[in-house]
Design a protein around this motif. Sequence first.
Motif, PDB file in Angstrom:
ATOM      1  N   PHE A   1       0.822  -1.208   0.000  1.00 44.97           N
ATOM      2  CA  PHE A   1       0.000   0.000   0.000  1.00 44.97           C
ATOM      3  C   PHE A   1       0.854   1.254   0.000  1.00 44.97           C
ATOM      4  CE2 PHE A   1      -3.218   2.929   0.784  1.00 44.97           C
ATOM      5  CZ  PHE A   1      -2.867   3.736   1.827  1.00 44.97           C
ATOM      6  N   ILE A   2       1.841   1.307   0.878  1.00 45.70           N
ATOM      7  CA  ILE A   2       2.546   2.567   1.039  1.00 45.70           C
ATOM      8  C   ILE A   2       3.300   2.919  -0.236  1.00 45.70           C
ATOM      9  CG2 ILE A   2       4.679   1.644   2.062  1.00 45.70           C
ATOM     10  CD1 ILE A   2       2.830   4.680   3.308  1.00 45.70           C
TER      11      ILE A   2
ATOM     12  N   GLU B   1       2.437   2.091  -3.383  1.00 46.22           N
ATOM     13  CA  GLU B   1       1.491   2.587  -4.375  1.00 46.22           C
ATOM     14  C   GLU B   1       1.014   3.981  -4.001  1.00 46.22           C
ATOM     15  OE1 GLU B   1      -0.243  -1.797  -5.436  1.00 46.22           O
ATOM     16  OE2 GLU B   1      -1.516  -0.357  -4.405  1.00 46.22           O
ATOM     17  N   PHE B   2       0.741   4.169  -2.719  1.00 43.97           N
ATOM     18  CA  PHE B   2       0.249   5.460  -2.261  1.00 43.97           C
ATOM     19  C   PHE B   2       1.234   6.565  -2.584  1.00 43.97           C
ATOM     20  CE2 PHE B   2      -2.270   8.258   0.100  1.00 43.97           C
ATOM     21  CZ  PHE B   2      -1.496   8.969   0.981  1.00 43.97           C
ATOM     22  N   LEU B   3       2.513   6.351  -2.231  1.00 44.11           N
ATOM     23  CA  LEU B   3       3.503   7.393  -2.482  1.00 44.11           C
ATOM     24  C   LEU B   3       3.651   7.672  -3.969  1.00 44.11           C
ATOM     25  CD1 LEU B   3       6.316   6.489   0.029  1.00 44.11           C
ATOM     26  CD2 LEU B   3       4.788   8.429   0.101  1.00 44.11           C
TER      27      LEU B   3
ATOM     28  N   PHE C   1       1.451   7.273  -6.347  1.00 41.71           N
ATOM     29  CA  PHE C   1       0.298   8.006  -6.865  1.00 41.71           C
ATOM     30  C   PHE C   1       0.267   9.441  -6.358  1.00 41.71           C
ATOM     31  CE2 PHE C   1      -1.167   4.765  -9.285  1.00 41.71           C
ATOM     32  CZ  PHE C   1      -1.586   3.636  -8.627  1.00 41.71           C
ATOM     33  N   VAL C   2       0.580   9.618  -5.079  1.00 39.89           N
ATOM     34  CA  VAL C   2       0.610  10.982  -4.550  1.00 39.89           C
ATOM     35  C   VAL C   2       1.620  11.809  -5.328  1.00 39.89           C
ATOM     36  CG1 VAL C   2       1.332  12.366  -2.585  1.00 39.89           C
ATOM     37  CG2 VAL C   2      -0.208  10.479  -2.240  1.00 39.89           C
TER      38      VAL C   2
ATOM     39  N   TRP D   1       4.927   8.537  10.671  1.00 42.66           N
ATOM     40  CA  TRP D   1       4.822   7.233  10.027  1.00 42.66           C
ATOM     41  C   TRP D   1       5.712   7.149   8.817  1.00 42.66           C
ATOM     42  CZ3 TRP D   1       1.381   4.740   6.134  1.00 42.66           C
ATOM     43  CH2 TRP D   1       1.218   3.390   6.393  1.00 42.66           C
ATOM     44  N   ILE D   2       5.652   8.173   7.984  1.00 40.32           N
ATOM     45  CA  ILE D   2       6.559   8.165   6.832  1.00 40.32           C
ATOM     46  C   ILE D   2       6.824   9.592   6.398  1.00 40.32           C
ATOM     47  CG2 ILE D   2       4.737   8.031   5.085  1.00 40.32           C
ATOM     48  CD1 ILE D   2       6.674   6.152   3.585  1.00 40.32           C
TER      49      ILE D   2
ATOM     50  N   PHE E   1      -9.866   7.188  -2.530  1.00 32.90           N
ATOM     51  CA  PHE E   1      -8.428   7.335  -2.698  1.00 32.90           C
ATOM     52  C   PHE E   1      -8.091   8.543  -3.572  1.00 32.90           C
ATOM     53  CE2 PHE E   1      -4.274   5.659  -2.278  1.00 32.90           C
ATOM     54  CZ  PHE E   1      -3.607   5.903  -3.461  1.00 32.90           C
TER      55      PHE E   1
ATOM     56  N   LEU F   1      -5.979  11.900  -2.814  1.00 33.71           N
ATOM     57  CA  LEU F   1      -4.904  12.460  -3.644  1.00 33.71           C
ATOM     58  C   LEU F   1      -5.139  13.948  -3.902  1.00 33.71           C
ATOM     59  CD1 LEU F   1      -4.299   9.687  -6.303  1.00 33.71           C
ATOM     60  CD2 LEU F   1      -2.911  10.251  -4.352  1.00 33.71           C
TER      61      LEU F   1
ATOM     62  N   VAL G   1      -4.293  15.883  -0.852  1.00 28.70           N
ATOM     63  CA  VAL G   1      -2.864  16.037  -0.608  1.00 28.70           C
ATOM     64  C   VAL G   1      -2.327  17.263  -1.318  1.00 28.70           C
ATOM     65  CG1 VAL G   1      -0.615  15.054  -1.123  1.00 28.70           C
ATOM     66  CG2 VAL G   1      -2.376  13.614  -0.191  1.00 28.70           C
ATOM     67  N   TRP G   2      -2.757  17.436  -2.555  1.00 30.95           N
ATOM     68  CA  TRP G   2      -2.186  18.531  -3.322  1.00 30.95           C
ATOM     69  C   TRP G   2      -2.893  19.855  -3.141  1.00 30.95           C
ATOM     70  CZ3 TRP G   2       2.536  18.281  -4.794  1.00 30.95           C
ATOM     71  CH2 TRP G   2       3.107  17.035  -5.014  1.00 30.95           C
TER      72      TRP G   2
END
Lengths: 102, 539, 627
Positions: B443-444, B446-448, B450-451, C71-72, C186, C190, C193-194
Amino acid sequence: MNMVASFLILAAILFCIGLYGALTKRSAIIVLLSVELMLNAVNLNLVAFSRWGIAPNLTGQIFSLFTITIAAVEVAVGIAILIAYYRSKGTSDVRDMNALKR
Amino acid sequence: MLDNIPILSLLIFSPLVGILVLLFVRRENGRLLRIIGVAGTVLPLLLAIWLMSGFDYSAGRQLVEQSVWIHLPLPQEFVPAGISQYYLELNYSLAVDGISLTLVFMTALISLMAALASIVHIKKRWKAFYIWFLLLETGMLGVFLSQDLFLFFVFFEVTLVPMFFLIGIWGYKDREKTANKFLLYNGIGSALMLIAFIILITTGGFMVREAATAEGSLALDYVYSGDIQTIMTNMTATDSLVKGAAFTTSPFHMTEGMLTFTFFLLLIAFGIKLPIFPFHTWMLKVHAEAPPSVVMIHSGILLKIGAYGLIRFGMQFFPEQTVDYAWLIALFGVINILYGAILAFVQSDFRLVLAYSSISHMGIVLLGIASLNTTGVGGAVFQLVSHGLISALMFLLVGSYYERTETTMLEKLGGLAKSMPFMSGILLTAGLALLGLPGLSGFISEFLAFVGLFDTMPVMTVLGVAGVLLAAVYVLRAVLSITYGPMNPRFAEVKDARLIEAIPMIVLVAFIILIGIYPAILSETIMPAVSDILNGIGG
Amino acid sequence: MEAVYAQYAWLVPLFPLIAFLLILGIGRTANRTGPVIGVIGTSISFVVALLVLFEQMKGDGMAYVWNDLEWIRAGNFVLEMGFEVNPLNALMLVVVTFVSLLVNVYSIGYMKDDARISVFFSYIALFTFSMLALVISENVVQLYIFWELVGVCSFLLIGFWYNKPEARAAAKKAFIVTRIGDVGLFIGILLLVWHMPEHALDFTNIANAFGNGDISGGIATLIAILIFIGAIGKSGQFPLHTWLPDAMEGPTPISALIHAATMVAAGVYLVARMYPVFEASPEALQVVAYVGAFTAIFAAIIALTQRDIKRILAYSTVSQLGYMMMALGIGAYAAGIFHLFTHAFFKALLFLAAGSVIHMLHEQDIFKMGGLWRRMKVTGWTFVIGGLALSGVFPFAGFWSKDAILAEAYHSQPVLFWIGLFTAFLTAFYMARLFFLAFSGPAKSDRASQVLESPFVMTLPLIILAVFSIVAGFVNIPGSDRLATWLTGEAPGEHGSLLVIILSNVVALAGILLGWLMYGKKQLPQDWLSGRAAWAHRLSYRKFYIDELYDYLIVRPLRVIGYFLHLFDEFIVDGIVRLIASMTTALGRTGTRLQNGQLQTYGLVSLLGLVIIAVAFVGWRFVIHAG
């Protein structure tokens, strides 16, 4: 035209005839014969240069003796191989000898 | 502490120790051979762990080892007078940064898991198998650590030859044709890569070096070097011989067309490896015909070399071209994702489902690269790691299933959850990871990705997300027909995983879950290196 | 003000997680201890949740946020994990843990004879953990993560009896259809986010950004609609409702827990949590309201003709969720949440009661039941209470919440009011139909005539839920509005109207009367509609053929495309490769013709080569020396 040239020309003609025979003849014996002819042409050349070359000496004739010997040996061995081949395969046609074919 | 020890060289050549020991063991002694084969992969893993412990996460590229390898003097008639030496210098040069470190660790880990799996799945000629296997591992480790183009190329080729034999001898029905196809296709890729490298060495690799001569005065040397740092500097600095507008007549100058041409050469060469549609058909055969433990290595690591090459060479050497053609890379990424997903949906062989799924996941890597920002490229590298682990786990399971049932066809397998609950649980977990369930590593990444991409190319991102939706469809179809469904009565008595098979499964699942739950441990390693690369492009 | 218990809100999801790991660790042999662990874990959670709730009720609705876990970090994008406690999710915490606890207890009886009972309890524990963690999530990505986990748990539980092909198919369908919704959510994330300043994704910042008008207009609408698509998937609204009725293949306790009270409410919860986004876009709110209203009536029509007791309740759930969405859409935030709250109780009650019937009777077709009232007293009475609450009869819980919604609709959007009112009529009618066919009249099978009441461990939860179905409504009587004030932090407008109260009750009673006449006393023929307008009956019974539509529009074309591409891949793409390979082979074969085994050919070639080299050499020398 000097003497060397005529001998050389004769030798060259003989060589070419021998080469032609070695590359195109069908019968293996004729091929061997043609190879003999090429060797004899070489002998002619050697003797000609021994007499009319730049530094004439006997070396050319002596060398031609070697060549004659080697030629004789080679013919003997060649005919022997050919006879053995003929005994096993039944043909001496060069075109049938294609075991090296890929 | 690590500064004084050539840890990188030790790491790369440590599998050779295993080969050396194996050479002295007799061929018939199967048990000893397999133990030593596995032990031969433990050593690189230990060294990799040591490397990780000594790695300074904030320092970027480090632990450089360099020594002159090839010093080839060139005819001095072609250089102006006054130049004392004119030579081609190809160094034995290694270094490690965050990306390389992660991939090296993954290589060592998956190799060990594959070696363990081979104990069970490989049934003949263990001596030869493990020798080729360890040689392959050497090549892979070398690829990720080389800092010289020629050295990279050598290690790259070193990975091809063992794979040829591993596929051709221990594979399934069509193994020889597959091995041929593999070698041909990758050989063409290597050839293209070599052409590109030669172009790079002869233009960007040119440098003028000052050296002390015997008389004690300073003299100039003209050097062609394969060193990556040199080439990168020359290729990106705007006033260098390669790029500077003042040097258009210089033989080292590369015109726009030449740059694009070389960039595309690299794109195709690494695209064959990645693989990018339409260069993917060789990989399908390999997945179907090679023995599962070899496919673990192939799918888990070798495919990643393609992406690694794109990032290291494509992005670092050709920043403008990467920016200009990012749309093309994204387009190929989307095609990969959707094509792979739709085709995975209609396959009847589980191995082909996984093969097309690999194509699909590599498409996400392409999308991440095309995003040109730290988030996206970081997501791409994340996906390399994540997919490597998941893919290795999947093929581990394939091997175990095949060993018991002699088939990987979906309709013939079925209802195996009853007789093999543990493996079915692992398969389900792996399937959920494959479709990108949060909490697992997929997940992470793909998420990154796509973001990262959404800012510049929202339409492509949406198409990519649709592909992820399709992933759910094909994964569930495949996994459910194996675990649930009507059971073939022949398989009622098969045994569940033995300890030797369960250990690699549990280790891989643990890593997948660990990265999924706490991705910071991976991102801390990768992100600084990714930022460095992207600084060259302009952030 | 010091939030003492809120700091420990993270413990609430933790205990079910520990229960899950424990049961998993003990393995298949935990058939005796698994249920006990599950119950204990959920009870502790429930107690902590109560503490958190009481504290929130005392305060002024202040939220407590903790988000210190990084987390990241990827370049400029940083994601933190944490949790948040506010009135809304404190309420949800209690609802989820309470229903989960009751379902755990109930399942001890219901799943007693199942060989995989401990696996069942482990899955329920995992689900409870995921749902609780979803509820206290502090940012949208964290919510998404647990949103997906909840979906996986639902998948595992629907397909629990995996030997049944229908269960497998239903599980796959549930996962995929909700995933379609998740794609929407999702993409919405996205966009957030932007567009959010500094890529911040926590709910506090989102509320600020949208509330201040930083993000508005088209982007806000787009984001809101995408988020709503996610909610449509999870809450089974039209057009992504098809998975919910099929999900009834799972064991009834989880139909009660997941598909009535909690997971399907997650969609409503999401809209409520992201309400500032919706408030920034009136168009999106309209969409929400109309989709909700349409779903409500659509599902109610289908429920009229179904035969399976669980399917009727499933469509009823879809319909009631439509009510909640409609409420949120017209701005009645508190009313929607209120209905979620009461619905959890009476719908879970109805499902568990249905489960009680199924457990003892082993039958789900209501036309094969009958006469259960005499033999299953507790089940029967609790079912009546639940049915009356669902129909919205005064003074049961459902009445107060449904009335709040209808009153607001009457005030702001009369069209929706009439739709809602008619749906209330249908709701009462189909519940009465269900009740009278199943419980009254003569027994229609041998088993029905000999059935006994369920064991106490199953009837106890029924009784508890019945009590709540009666009293839960009293927290928000129009006039006191305690719940609304507490939830939104401000006093709502006074929209209660006596007319609406009377109308809704009349309509509900009329529906019950009609149902009694048709199915209870049998005075009216049962097929007065289906006889005259058989097409209408068939449309309703066949669920308006939506499933078939999806199959033909989406599933089959996908497969066809797949086969076509497979051929393309095999013959064209690979064909080109094979063509190149065969070209090289052909080239090679042409070359091998040189190797014909004839010595004389070799000799000739050598001679030619020699001649060429000689000529070249001589020529080169010539050129060099001439030039």
